[in-house]
Write an enzyme that holds these catalytic residues in place. Structure first.
Site, PDB file in Angstrom:
ATOM      1  NE  ARG A  41      -3.800  -2.108   2.114  1.00  0.00           N
ATOM      2  CZ  ARG A  41      -5.057  -2.393   2.804  1.00  0.00           C
ATOM      3  NH1 ARG A  41      -5.252  -1.465   3.668  1.00  0.00           N
ATOM      4  NH2 ARG A  41      -5.701  -3.467   2.707  1.00  0.00           N
ATOM      5  CB  CYS A  42       4.300   1.709  -0.221  1.00  0.00           C
ATOM      6  SG  CYS A  42       5.653   3.081  -0.402  1.00  0.00           S
TER       7      CYS A  42
END
Length: 165
Positions: A41-42
């Site tokens: 989710r970066c």
């Protein structure tokens, strides 16, 4: 008992796959290894595609890529090991080896990150700044270069080519 970090060789270290199977780094003798702390989710997660391109292009010439998922930066890897691996395959086409989730900073940091940070300091000293920090280990098990999170995988390719030639 000797702390794994004080061991002299990269090849003394090990990790575990997302399913808990041991990965002995001694199996990588004679190969170039790229170690990356990852997070699905970066904002830098599109680098998974670039890492996969390097993997597909150079795996038969001796490149090994190991992705170490980490949830230490803004909770960007909240998934379980199994779900994270699935997300990497479905969303990013990842086929290179992922390990179980780990920490990269602090007392509980994985031994490989303690080893690499001791050998190759970064912008913040030995501390890892963010997801997608990359470390290249040469065919002799020597850490040779550390790359910032924003460095794209394609920008590491020349070094990989040189080491593999």
């Amino acid at each position: 008992m000797m702390d794994k970090v004080t061991k002299a060789s990269f090849y003394d270290l090990e990790a575990k796959t997302t399913s808990g199977k041991k990965i002995a780094f001694s199996d990588f003798r004679g190969q170039v290894v790229l170690i990356v702390n990852t997070a699905t989710r970066c904002g830098l997660a599109p680098q998974f595609e670039g890492l996969e391109e390097l993997h597909l292009k150079y795996k038969d010439r001796g490149l090994v890529i190991l992705g170490f998922p980490c949830d230490q930066f803004a909770g960007q890897e909240p998934e379980s090991n199994e779900r994270m691996e699935e997300v990497c395959k479905i969303n990013h086409g990842v086929t290179f080896q992922l390990t179980e989730k780990c920490e990269v900073n602090g007392e509980a940091a994985h031994p490989v990150f303690k080893f690499l940070k001791k050998k190759l300091k970064g912008f913040l000293g030995s501390r890892i700044k963010w997801n997608f920090t990359k470390f290249v280990i040469d065919q002799n098990g020597e850490p040779c270069k550390r790359f910032a999170p924003v460095t794209k995988p394609k920008d590491i390719e020349k070094l990989i080519q040189r080491l593999l030639s």
